[in-house]
Write a protein that holds these residues in place. Structure first.
Motif, PDB file in Angstrom:
ATOM      1  N   SER A 104       0.820  -1.214   0.000  1.00 15.90           N
ATOM      2  CA  SER A 104       0.000   0.000   0.000  1.00 15.90           C
ATOM      3  C   SER A 104       0.854   1.263   0.000  1.00 15.90           C
ATOM      4  O   SER A 104       0.377   2.340  -0.391  1.00 15.90           O
ATOM      5  N   ARG A 105       2.113   1.155   0.426  1.00 14.37           N
ATOM      6  CA  ARG A 105       3.016   2.305   0.405  1.00 14.37           C
ATOM      7  C   ARG A 105       3.858   2.345  -0.869  1.00 14.37           C
ATOM      8  O   ARG A 105       4.169   3.417  -1.385  1.00 14.37           O
ATOM      9  N   VAL A 106       4.201   1.181  -1.387  1.00 16.31           N
ATOM     10  CA  VAL A 106       4.997   1.124  -2.619  1.00 16.31           C
ATOM     11  C   VAL A 106       4.171   1.621  -3.802  1.00 16.31           C
ATOM     12  O   VAL A 106       4.677   2.327  -4.673  1.00 16.31           O
ATOM     13  N   GLU A 107       2.897   1.227  -3.846  1.00 22.53           N
ATOM     14  CA  GLU A 107       2.011   1.661  -4.923  1.00 22.53           C
ATOM     15  C   GLU A 107       1.546   3.090  -4.653  1.00 22.53           C
ATOM     16  O   GLU A 107       0.850   3.347  -3.670  1.00 22.53           O
ATOM     17  N   ARG A 108       1.948   4.019  -5.514  1.00 21.18           N
ATOM     18  CA  ARG A 108       1.667   5.440  -5.295  1.00 21.18           C
ATOM     19  C   ARG A 108       0.312   5.873  -5.836  1.00 21.18           C
ATOM     20  O   ARG A 108      -0.175   6.958  -5.511  1.00 21.18           O
ATOM     21  N   SER A 109      -0.294   5.056  -6.693  1.00 19.84           N
ATOM     22  CA  SER A 109      -1.564   5.432  -7.296  1.00 19.84           C
ATOM     23  C   SER A 109      -2.712   5.131  -6.331  1.00 19.84           C
ATOM     24  O   SER A 109      -2.505   4.747  -5.181  1.00 19.84           O
ATOM     25  N   ASP A 139      -5.731   6.852   1.509  1.00 21.15           N
ATOM     26  CA  ASP A 139      -4.757   7.350   2.476  1.00 21.15           C
ATOM     27  C   ASP A 139      -5.278   7.115   3.883  1.00 21.15           C
ATOM     28  O   ASP A 139      -6.459   7.361   4.188  1.00 21.15           O
ATOM     29  N   ARG A 167      -3.347   3.057   3.207  1.00 22.32           N
ATOM     30  CA  ARG A 167      -1.914   3.228   2.976  1.00 22.32           C
ATOM     31  C   ARG A 167      -1.123   3.170   4.289  1.00 22.32           C
ATOM     32  O   ARG A 167      -1.386   3.915   5.232  1.00 22.32           O
TER      33      ARG A 167
END
Length: 204
Positions: A104-109, A139, A167
């Motif tokens: 959830s943090r690696v994926e920025r979209s 978020d 996230r």
């Protein structure tokens, strides 16, 4: 305590989740629908791997209050939202696994796109690895009421399927009953691990 037939299955699922290490340090919360107006949700601060049926509280879907006076889990408002939005939802599982938290943090979209994995068929209604499954990411916020409003607004545009990520927080997923919610959780955890490994290898 209600004689909800799903409660025993949910307690067993919580023990399984605890053994998997997907809700460490009393994290996470789990619930089942109890008729049209209530759900039964895990009490705050309890180790999910050792829950008993007495550790679940009756909560009003409309208000999120526990009539008995005990304190339900912090994310109760997200559970009650899902039951109000989708009458077919019978159980909700919220976990804090490493895979879901990191992805959830690696994926920025605004969502993780899963495509090309045979295990997508572990999700109800999915019949081929060729389709895309999108798991939304929201978020994280300590203001659960505001977060619930944001998720509800998103769901009006695109109905939620299977689950969503918060996230840096974890996964919330659901099903028509505990068995389906548990299958969705296990399938998504496998898919998240595959996706993390794929990204790691491609980055080398």
């Amino acid at each position: 305590m209600s004689e909800n037939r799903q409660l025993g299955a949910l307690t067993a699922a919580c023990h399984w989740i605890g053994q998997k290490g997907w809700s460490p340090a009393t994290g996470g919360n789990m619930s089942v629908r109890e008729g049209e107006e209530y759900c039964l949700i895990s009490e705050s601060g309890k180790d999910k791997g050792t829950l008993t049926e007495q550790d679940f509280l009756l909560v009003e879907l409309e208000s999120g209050r526990a009539p008995g006076g005990r304190r339900p889990s912090a994310e109760t408002g997200l559970h009650t939202l899902l039951y109000r939005l989708y009458p077919q939802v019978g159980a909700v599982l919220h976990t804090h696994s490493v895979n879901s938290t990191v992805l959830s943090r690696v994926e920025r979209s605004g969502g993780v796109v899963l495509e090309g994995y045979e295990m997508q068929k572990s999700l109800s209604g999915q019949t081929t690895h060729l389709d895309q499954v999108v798991i939304p990411i929201f978020d994280n916020s300590q203001d659960i009421a505001a977060l619930a409003q944001k998720i509800a607004a998103s769901a009006e545009k695109t109905p939620l399927q299977y689950g969503f990520l918060l996230r840096g927080h974890g996964l919330t997923c659901w099903g028509k009953d505990v068995a389906e919610a548990r299958r969705h959780l296990e399938g998504l955890e496998f898919l998240f691990q595959c996706e993390l490994q794929r990204r790691l290898l491609e980055a080398k």
